[in-house]
Design an enzyme around this catalytic site. Structure first.
Site, short mmCIF file in Angstrom:
data_model
loop_
_atom_site.label_atom_id
_atom_site.label_comp_id
_atom_site.label_asym_id
_atom_site.label_seq_id
_atom_site.Cartn_x
_atom_site.Cartn_y
_atom_site.Cartn_z
N HIS A 125 0.79 -1.24 0.00
CA HIS A 125 0.00 0.00 0.00
C HIS A 125 0.82 1.28 0.00
O HIS A 125 0.25 2.37 -0.12
CB HIS A 125 -0.95 0.06 1.20
CG HIS A 125 -1.70 -1.20 1.47
ND1 HIS A 125 -2.48 -1.82 0.52
CD2 HIS A 125 -1.79 -1.96 2.60
CE1 HIS A 125 -3.02 -2.91 1.05
NE2 HIS A 125 -2.62 -3.02 2.30
N ASP A 167 3.40 -8.55 1.17
CA ASP A 167 3.79 -9.37 2.32
C ASP A 167 2.62 -10.03 3.02
O ASP A 167 2.70 -11.19 3.44
CB ASP A 167 4.64 -8.57 3.31
CG ASP A 167 3.93 -7.36 3.91
OD1 ASP A 167 2.80 -7.03 3.47
OD2 ASP A 167 4.51 -6.73 4.82
#
Length: 508
Positions: free
Chosen positions: A85, A244
């Protein structure tokens, strides 16, 4: 006589506080790992930034440690993963324009509301992306940069996600993968491509974002200049990798429907795999493309899970110097389950799931003269895990059932966390064996798949299983059923309080 060499695959995980590099051999075993840290910066309240040059320096040092200490390794491929993000803004010369804005930065609330309005409402947004507009997502950061730092925005030629800055430094190529792109707010998750309509509606050039690949596809090759800096030969393939949070679930061996993964790190991540793209009813979860074609990933992220324990440690260290996290866990162990009726709403930095609200804050409920620091410590842990239970129940309401719950993450090393999680969920908790490298391990496996060592993820993940489990105590689990009802009532009261104060109301 020629020295013996071992073929390995590097996985690089660019985390929020450190980068981790692992080398995985052809039997899917971790041979060596190295870690380097870098600082966080918060120039204003709610802002969280890092310098991408710090990322690169730390990554180069960690890779050099691996290859210098183990010259017998022959690196056959590199996979990348990292914090999702974020916004890395580059100019037309590939130089960083400003510090990177991270996933846990909360400056974009106004831009998030603007996105929903410009798109035509929440339902239309879900039709285009299958995800809500969240303060942590990249799209809001781009608009913020455009509106609040127009001089910087005028220099921006491309926007990368954090791990993809490492790829750019390694290969000179702007690229990302489908799972990381899914968390930008600009991606059509159902069809695994950028949403051209989102770019049009927001007035952003489509060329701002990089080319998208599936996770195990080769995106480029290590350049000569970078290879010398890293101590590696030029030409090593670099695969797309994954975000991740998604790849952490994959590395736990969760690639098929029916198993739930719970990762207890700084944040708490509850996730399941899906063989179809489920509709994000109510917009309370995140739906991402999975790390293989034809697979998707459903995730609820509680921003403050293990961070609750870290905050408690920092807060109590003002009373007792050199206090460690383990000391606070021992303190919590001395309190009875249920914390004598004390409840904690664990929203220290806002929340993403189950209440998507960046303005939400933590609170104690039921505090009275009989409560001790031990009760407060235990209530903090219980509050974080009761929030996880609410996410689990939210998944069930979306039709995502799980007959197994697997867990990993730093906090899971403490028996109290494992036992409390099992009792709060009233289910057996299995602990992952073989994937201790987390997302870095998954990135290395993707590199092996990309260069042909393994056929697919199921083939690569055969070394991952479970090594121990914790079953709930029926009496304590029953107690936590009652505590959970109180927790839900507490949240309803907190929502009413925020509404009375004229603050944004939480999603019910």
């Amino acid at each position: 006589m020629e020295p013996t060499t071992t073929s390995c695959y590097l996985g690089v995980d660019l985390g929020t506080s450190s980068v981790k590099v692992v080398a995985v051999d052809e039997e899917a075993a971790i041979v060596v790992s190295a870690t380097r840290t870098y600082p966080l910066h918060s120039p204003e309240s709610g802002w969280v930034e890092q310098d991408p040059l710090d990322w690169w320096r730390a990554t180069a040092e960690a890779v050099r440690e691996v290859v210098d200490e183990h010259p017998e390794l022959r690196i056959a491929g590199i996979g990348l993963t990292g914090q999702m993000h974020g916004l890395v803004a580059l100019d037309d010369a590939g130089e960083v324009v400003r510090p990177a804005i991270l996933w846990n930065d909360n400056r974009t609330d106004a831009q998030v509301q603007e996105i929903v309005e410009r798109v035509g409402g929440q339902d239309r947004l879900l039709a285009l992306t299958n995800n809500p507009a969240l303060a942590g997502f990249t799209a809001g950061k781009i608009l913020w940069l455009q509106q609040c730092e127009p001089e910087s925005f005028a220099q921006v030629a491309s926007v990368l996600l954090p791990k993809d800055y490492l790829r750019y430094r390694m290969t000179g190529i702007n690229a990302t993968d489908v799972s990381d792109a899914s968390g930008t707010g600009l991606f059509d998750v159902r069809n695994r491509r950028w949403s051209d309509e989102m770019f049009t509606l927001l007035g952003l050039p489509r060329g701002l974002m990089p080319t998208v690949f599936e996770s195990s596809e080769v995106t480029g090759y290590l350049s000569s200049a970078t290879a010398e800096e890293l101590g590696l030969p030029a030409g090593i393939p670099v695969v797309a990798g994954g975000g991740d949070s998604v790849l952490q679930t994959t590395s736990m061996g969760i690639t098929q429907e029916g198993a739930m993964g719970i990762t207890i790190g700084t944040a708490g991540i509850v996730a399941q795999a899906a063989e179809h793209c489920p509709d994000n009813v109510g917009a309370r979860v995140q739906v991402s493309c999975g790390n293989e074609p034809g697979r998707w990933h459903v995730m609820g992220v509680a921003l403050t899970c293990g961070e609750t324990l870290l905050w408690l440690t920092r807060a109590l260290s003002t009373v007792k110097e050199d206090l460690k996290v383990a000391d606070v866990v021992r303190l919590a162990e001395s309190a009875e389950p249920g914390s004598q009726g004390l409840r904690f709403a664990p929203y220290l930095v806002g929340e993403r799931c189950p209440y998507p609200d960046p303005g939400l804050r933590a609170a104690w409920f039921g505090l009275d003269l009989r409560h001790t620091a031990a009760d407060m410590a235990r209530a903090g842990i219980e509050g974080a895990l009761l929030n996880v239970r609410e996410i689990r129940d939210l998944f069930a309401s979306l039709g995502l059932q799980a007959d197994r719950v697997l867990t990993s993450g730093g906090a899971a090393r403490f028996p109290l966390w494992k036992e409390t999680l099992s009792n709060v969920l009233n289910t057996r908790i299995e602990f992952v064996r073989g994937g201790q490298g987390g997302a870095a391990y998954g990135a290395a496996l993707l590199a092996g798949i990309g260069v042909g060592r393994w056929r697919d993820l199921d083939d690569a993940l055969q070394a991952v299983g479970t090594e121990e489990y914790t079953d709930p105590n029926p009496g304590i689990a029953g107690l936590y059923d009652n505590v959970f009802r109180e927790f839900k009532a507490m949240m309803a009261g907190l929502a009413a309080y925020r509404a009375a104060c004229g603050q944004k109301e939480m999603t019910p």
